[in-house]
Design a protein around this motif. Structure first.
Motif, short mmCIF file in Angstrom:
data_model
loop_
_atom_site.label_atom_id
_atom_site.label_comp_id
_atom_site.label_asym_id
_atom_site.label_seq_id
_atom_site.Cartn_x
_atom_site.Cartn_y
_atom_site.Cartn_z
N PRO B 208 0.82 -1.22 0.00
CA PRO B 208 0.00 0.00 0.00
C PRO B 208 0.86 1.27 0.00
N GLN B 209 1.96 1.26 0.74
CA GLN B 209 2.81 2.45 0.83
C GLN B 209 3.43 2.78 -0.54
N ALA B 210 4.00 1.77 -1.18
CA ALA B 210 4.62 1.99 -2.49
C ALA B 210 3.58 2.41 -3.51
N LEU B 211 2.40 1.83 -3.41
CA LEU B 211 1.32 2.17 -4.34
C LEU B 211 0.91 3.63 -4.16
N HIS B 212 0.84 4.05 -2.92
CA HIS B 212 0.47 5.43 -2.63
C HIS B 212 1.50 6.40 -3.20
N GLN B 213 2.76 6.00 -3.05
CA GLN B 213 3.83 6.85 -3.56
C GLN B 213 3.76 6.97 -5.09
N ALA B 214 3.57 5.83 -5.75
CA ALA B 214 3.47 5.83 -7.22
C ALA B 214 2.27 6.68 -7.67
N LEU B 215 1.16 6.54 -6.96
CA LEU B 215 -0.05 7.26 -7.34
C LEU B 215 0.14 8.77 -7.23
N ARG B 216 0.73 9.22 -6.13
CA ARG B 216 0.96 10.65 -5.94
C ARG B 216 1.81 11.21 -7.07
N GLU B 217 2.90 10.49 -7.35
CA GLU B 217 3.84 10.94 -8.38
C GLU B 217 3.14 11.07 -9.74
N VAL B 218 2.35 10.09 -10.06
CA VAL B 218 1.69 10.02 -11.36
C VAL B 218 0.54 11.03 -11.43
N THR B 219 -0.20 11.21 -10.35
CA THR B 219 -1.33 12.14 -10.34
C THR B 219 -0.90 13.57 -10.65
N ASP B 220 0.24 13.96 -10.10
CA ASP B 220 0.73 15.31 -10.35
C ASP B 220 1.00 15.59 -11.82
N LYS B 221 1.30 14.53 -12.58
CA LYS B 221 1.63 14.72 -14.00
C LYS B 221 0.46 14.42 -14.92
N THR B 222 -0.63 13.96 -14.37
CA THR B 222 -1.75 13.55 -15.23
C THR B 222 -3.07 14.19 -14.78
N PHE B 223 -3.69 13.62 -13.76
CA PHE B 223 -5.00 14.14 -13.34
C PHE B 223 -4.93 15.60 -12.87
N ASN B 224 -3.81 15.97 -12.27
CA ASN B 224 -3.68 17.37 -11.84
C ASN B 224 -3.25 18.30 -12.95
N ARG B 225 -3.15 17.80 -14.15
CA ARG B 225 -2.75 18.63 -15.30
C ARG B 225 -3.88 18.79 -16.30
N THR B 260 9.04 0.67 -14.56
CA THR B 260 8.11 0.09 -15.54
C THR B 260 6.67 0.18 -15.01
N PHE B 261 6.53 -0.17 -13.74
CA PHE B 261 5.19 -0.08 -13.14
C PHE B 261 4.69 1.36 -13.09
N VAL B 262 5.55 2.25 -12.63
CA VAL B 262 5.15 3.66 -12.52
C VAL B 262 4.77 4.21 -13.89
N GLU B 263 5.55 3.83 -14.91
CA GLU B 263 5.25 4.31 -16.26
C GLU B 263 3.91 3.74 -16.74
N GLY B 264 3.63 2.49 -16.41
CA GLY B 264 2.33 1.90 -16.78
C GLY B 264 1.18 2.62 -16.09
N LEU B 265 1.39 2.95 -14.83
CA LEU B 265 0.36 3.67 -14.07
C LEU B 265 0.20 5.09 -14.62
N ARG B 266 1.33 5.70 -14.99
CA ARG B 266 1.28 7.05 -15.55
C ARG B 266 0.53 7.04 -16.88
N GLN B 267 0.83 6.05 -17.72
CA GLN B 267 0.19 5.98 -19.02
C GLN B 267 -1.32 5.75 -18.87
#
Lengths: 408, 408
Positions: B208-225, B260-267
């Motif tokens: 859950p912790q790593a998932l939360h971190q990945a989500l925050r990082e990705v959200t700033d570049k996608t949903f928050n844009r 790879t996972f973060v990029e998949g989540l970002r995409q």
């Protein structure tokens, strides 16, 4: 004591030539197809002057010239203004053109160059047709009449539908002091000096420093509290000239009637600001938002501007829909201190929310109210004692129409 | 290696039931007149979960319940979602209703209450019709099929015109990992989680912790844009469930294939974000703004959002008007570092500004380009090396139409 010369339609009575010692002119110099496009405000003697400018990173050339003039000794005797061309994003040549415009005006009036301010409004990125402007300047013959003021007022308009002017008088040192203003605005009006030009003339006797201080104070509560579409422009400024012909004792903060003058200037500015908001592109209504119970005036102002600047609130007002949910969303979007369980909201006379919970109200009566030409939204945050107002307009089909085809 | 399952229309291939161990359901519970209005996503086993929530001060009741669930042990097994009613500004009863909705869902699925998240979207200030929701929940029978996913996807829509979904696969530890997402949005989309709900399912094995971190990082570049109209909503969230059924080694920042996972989540997130922007109320076009040469990624993102959020830019794009002056004004309105003499701008393939001065270009060809369904604006600030993208849509007559009469 403050008496308004202003008629209900803002179209009659006083104007920028009403304060003693001021004259104006406006004419068609060939920049627009047919309407007036060049004007001047002239003071018989050098006048204390102060200005505030757009915060947009891309300040247009005329602003540089005006700053240069005012910095010299804080005095102006003339403001020359053209519409149709903004002279912004025009690089070195734009600067040269604006200085040439100032020089030509100074020569025509036989006054020093640094007594002339320059303002432009219109399309960005095209060079000024300097020859036409020079030929026009040669024909400008300032007169101290209401007709001449009207010629000027029309010369500064772009997509504006109505002339914007106001006039107030007050007594200071038992002398009659007059403050008058003329403005243009329309789309792109937002806090921090968006596309608007406002010119204020007064015969008050006041130093440039004190005038600048009064202007800053008043601007924050008036011109910086209006929004049409959240945009800021490259060209906007508010410029005040005070020539002292009223012969009051020089106004400073220590003068017993300082507040009278500031209030007169504030009222003049509020009138112009509201007329600019009301005449926003495509607008059918003026929206006034009053926020009470905030922690600070700055936060009250921020919340008021969030509400009045919200596209969803603006379309709801256009559609006469008493949709307080959108007001709540706009409030929640601000950085101000908000207690999510303490907010009261009124749409006109109807309280629709109490402690953040909906109250029953007549949708029919509220819809009827929202069809008025001026709509007031009042919010009490109930977290403090500060308050502020902001003004804007509804968002309509015509805004889209005007802006989807501005240049064609 | 990343392979998209996504068909050009985003309507085919993978869905939220594509990752192993996920099922879904959606049906008409009687909240809307006719269309689906209640749905569930279900994981066969408890899944690591993370969420980001609206920053609006008025967070709706379901968000409190979801936070409460995730805080318990960072795991979820089900997300129940209703449309038509937002359950916001509903006070104590709203909280009770959201908790009751969670409880009923948990009982129906025979899982602990804190394994259930709740989301709502729709009208503010009205109480949930809890009886209808309970009866609907009793009929929800999650299935691991694309048809069931489609039933869910349609149940979360409000003024949305299209279903929004995407699916990506990647290889991690030589296992196939799938990430899929479904979203709703429409008006009121803006940075910081505006009215949007996005649900992401993945069979990746991650804490859950790593998932939360990945989500925050990705959200700033996608949903928050993304922005539709600059508003934020009371109800929005992005929620990710990762159930580990792909059987890769647990993902942490130290895992060799973390990126790879973060990029998949970002995409996945970028796909959903762009679909939300493209489906903005009344929109006819997706606008992508890319800003290069900024001092920092944060400043690049701010400038990109100012441009894509500008009503004047949005109406110009709607009107297929290559009006770079409005782009300049939007840039100048930002707080980012800008050199007023150094800005380059491209509208699609056409460079229209170089060092802040207009370049000659074919207005006709640019207008033709601006009629496309996706419009790209590129800006180089030339003051640094950071870049960012933002997405939005044009502002049209239909936006006014939809929002001037939302409730009627």
């Amino acid at each position: 004591m403050l008496t308004s010369h202003k008629a209900p339609e803002y179209q009659k009575a006083g104007d920028i030539t009403s304060p003693k010692g001021f004259a104006a002119a406006g004419l068609h110099a060939g920049l627009k197809y047919k309407r007036n496009d060049l004007g001047v405000i002239y003071s018989e003697t050098p006048a204390s002057s102060a200005a505030v400018y757009t915060l947009n990173h891309f300040q247009a050339a005329p602003l540089k010239v005006t700053k240069n003039s005012i910095e010299e000794e804080g005095k102006l005797q003339a403001i020359v203004v053209n519409s149709a061309f903004a002279n912004a994003c025009t690089g070195k040549q734009g600067d040269d053109d604006a200085f040439a415009m100032r020089k030509h005006m100074a020569q025509h009036l036989s006054i020093p160059e640094h007594y002339v301010a320059v303002a432009s409004t219109g399309v960005i990125g095209e060079y000024l047709p300097l020859d036409k402007i020079k030929t026009g300047i040669d024909r400008l013959a300032p007169k101290p009449t209401l007709e001449a003021a009207d010629d000027f007022n029309r010369a500064i308009l772009t997509t504006d539908l109505i002339v914007k002017k106001t006039c107030w008088t007050m007594e200071i040192d038992q002398k009659e002091v007059t403050i008058a203003g003329a403005a243009k605005g329309s789309g792109m009006i937002h806090p921090n000096m968006a596309t608007m030009l406002s010119f204020v003339t007064t015969d008050a006797n006041i130093s440039p420093q004190a005038l600048h201080q009064a202007l800053r104070e008043v601007t924050d509560k008036t011109f910086n509290r209006i929004t049409v579409d959240g945009e800021t422009s490259t060209n906007d400024m508010v410029l005040v000239m005070a020539n002292g012909h009223a012969e009051n004792d020089e106004l400073t903060q220590d003068h017993p009637e300082w507040e009278t003058f500031v209030e007169g200037l504030r009222q003049t500015s509020e009138d112009l600001a509201k007329m600019i908001a009301r005449d926003g592109e495509g607008a059918t209504k003026l929206i006034e938002v009053q926020v009470d119970g905030a922690e600070s005036e700055q936060e009250a102002g921020e919340v008021a501007k969030k509400i009045v600047g919200s596209d969803l609130v603006k379309t709801a007002v256009y559609g006469a829909d008493a949709n307080w949910g959108r007001i709540i969303q706009a409030i929640g979007h601000s950085n101000a201190k908000v207690d999510p369980d303490a907010v009261d909201i009124w749409i006109g006379p109807f309280q629709v929310l109490k402690e953040s919970r909906p109250l029953p109200f007549s949708e029919e009566a509220a819809t009827e109210y929202l069809k008025s030409e001026q709509v007031t939204i009042k919010v009490d945050l109930n977290v403090g004692h500060a308050n502020a107002k902001a003004w804007g307009c509804d968002l309509t089909y015509d805004y889209i129409k005007i802006n989807a085809s501005y240049r064609t």
